[in-house]
Design an enzyme around this catalytic site. Structure first.
Site, PDB file in Angstrom:
ATOM      1  CD  GLU A 171      -9.450   3.121  -2.677  1.00  4.82           C
ATOM      2  OE1 GLU A 171     -10.056   2.162  -3.155  1.00  4.82           O
ATOM      3  OE2 GLU A 171      -8.266   3.048  -2.292  1.00  4.82           O
ATOM      4  CD  GLN A 172      -3.684   8.300  -1.007  1.00  4.38           C
ATOM      5  OE1 GLN A 172      -3.223   9.310  -0.512  1.00  4.38           O
ATOM      6  NE2 GLN A 172      -2.942   7.236  -1.255  1.00  4.38           N
TER       7      GLN A 172
ATOM      8  CB  SER B 135      -4.480   4.131  -4.375  1.00 10.10           C
ATOM      9  OG  SER B 135      -4.009   4.712  -3.192  1.00 10.10           O
TER      10      SER B 135
ATOM     11  CB  ILE C 221      -7.063   4.467   7.522  1.00 13.19           C
ATOM     12  CG1 ILE C 221      -8.396   4.609   8.247  1.00 13.19           C
ATOM     13  CG2 ILE C 221      -6.762   5.715   6.686  1.00 13.19           C
ATOM     14  CD1 ILE C 221      -8.371   5.648   9.378  1.00 13.19           C
ATOM     15  CB  CYS C 222     -11.262   2.092   4.623  1.00 17.05           C
ATOM     16  SG  CYS C 222     -12.441   2.195   3.272  1.00 17.05           S
TER      17      CYS C 222
ATOM     18  CG  PHE D  52      -1.898   5.007   9.340  1.00 18.22           C
ATOM     19  CD1 PHE D  52      -2.308   4.419  10.531  1.00 18.22           C
ATOM     20  CD2 PHE D  52      -2.776   5.861   8.686  1.00 18.22           C
ATOM     21  CE1 PHE D  52      -3.561   4.674  11.063  1.00 18.22           C
ATOM     22  CE2 PHE D  52      -4.037   6.129   9.218  1.00 18.22           C
ATOM     23  CZ  PHE D  52      -4.426   5.527  10.402  1.00 18.22           C
TER      24      PHE D  52
ATOM     25  CG  HIS E 278      -2.049  -0.986   1.076  1.00 22.94           C
ATOM     26  ND1 HIS E 278      -1.837  -2.342   1.211  1.00 22.94           N
ATOM     27  CD2 HIS E 278      -3.352  -0.815   0.770  1.00 22.94           C
ATOM     28  CE1 HIS E 278      -2.990  -2.968   0.993  1.00 22.94           C
ATOM     29  NE2 HIS E 278      -3.921  -2.066   0.724  1.00 22.94           N
ATOM     30  N   PRO E 279       0.372   2.265  -0.737  1.00 24.71           N
ATOM     31  CG  PRO E 279      -0.939   3.785  -1.952  1.00 24.71           C
ATOM     32  CD  PRO E 279      -0.873   2.338  -1.527  1.00 24.71           C
TER      33      PRO E 279
HETATM   34  N1  LIG Z   1      -2.074   3.801   3.156  1.00 24.47           N
HETATM   35  C1  LIG Z   1      -3.368   3.575   2.862  1.00 24.47           C
HETATM   36  O1  LIG Z   1      -4.227   3.512   3.715  1.00 24.47           O
HETATM   37  N2  LIG Z   1      -3.679   3.436   1.548  1.00 24.47           N
HETATM   38  C2  LIG Z   1      -4.933   3.093   1.103  1.00 24.47           C
HETATM   39  N3  LIG Z   1      -6.124   3.484   1.776  1.00 24.47           N
HETATM   40  C3  LIG Z   1      -7.094   3.559   0.850  1.00 24.47           C
HETATM   41  O2  LIG Z   1      -8.276   3.787   1.092  1.00 24.47           O
HETATM   42  N4  LIG Z   1      -6.570   3.370  -0.383  1.00 24.47           N
HETATM   43  C4  LIG Z   1      -5.233   3.159  -0.305  1.00 24.47           C
HETATM   44  O3  LIG Z   1      -4.422   3.006  -1.201  1.00 24.47           O
END
Ligand SMILES: NC(=O)N[C@H]1NC(=O)NC1=O
Length: 171
Positions: A91-92, A88, A125-126, A123, A71-72
């Protein structure tokens, strides 16, 4: 917006198409789609989500940490460079992480680096279920967890991300 497919179509596609469609429901983890494909046919979208979740549950602790490390960082270098996966990035964006003040960016960066030193993975998180403030709060709070608690919590967040990504593909 792309149209979604239904579960009967999912059950008819071949392994290559399955991987093309579901290869990133767990970030950059194509092994998951290769393994879950073997579980078809799926009863419904919930069943498909459960199979991906079971894949995660079935990993060793080391395997879980490998998945977490795919994950980034949130609001990290890949994001600034425009190199996030499209999932991603979306989402971000939805959490407001692509539009931070300098102070917020520095705070997230500082605490994320600390977090990575303590746990050995970023770290997670959704993002779609959170906003900048709750992400910063989560980062500060979860830093005090044990490594085992954090592996469990982070894998649980990966499950939420995975489910939302599947629900973007399958009706
Ligand atoms: N670091 C991290 O939580 N990355 C993720 N979270 C999310 O919702 N998409 C991601 O790529």
């Amino acid at each position: 917006m792309n149209s979604k497919i239904d579960i009967s179509e999912v059950n008819t596609i071949d392994g290559e198409q399955f991987e093309w469609m579901f290869g990133n429901v767990i970030e950059l983890c194509t092994d998951a789609s290769a393994q879950v494909y073997k579980d078809k046919p799926f009863n419904d979208v919930e069943d498909l989500c459960d199979k991906f979740h079971s894949y995660l549950d079935g990993l060793s602790e080391k395997g879980k940490v490998v998945v977490l490390n795919l994950h980034p960082d949130l609001a990290g270098r890949l994001s600034s460079a425009g190199h996030l996966t499209k999932e991603s990035a979306g989402e971000q964006l939805s959490a407001g992480l692509l539009d931070l003040t300098t102070e917020q960016r520095d705070t997230i960066h500082y605490h994320n680096e600390k977090y990575k030193i303590k746990f050995g993975f970023p770290f997670i998180i959704c993002a779609r279920e959170n906003k900048v403030q709750s992400i910063i709060e989560g980062l500060l709070k979860r830093y005090h967890n044990t490594r085992q608690q954090e592996i469990d919590t982070a894998i649980n967040e990966v499950k939420k991300i995975c489910k939302l990504r599947i629900l973007d593909i399958v009706q």
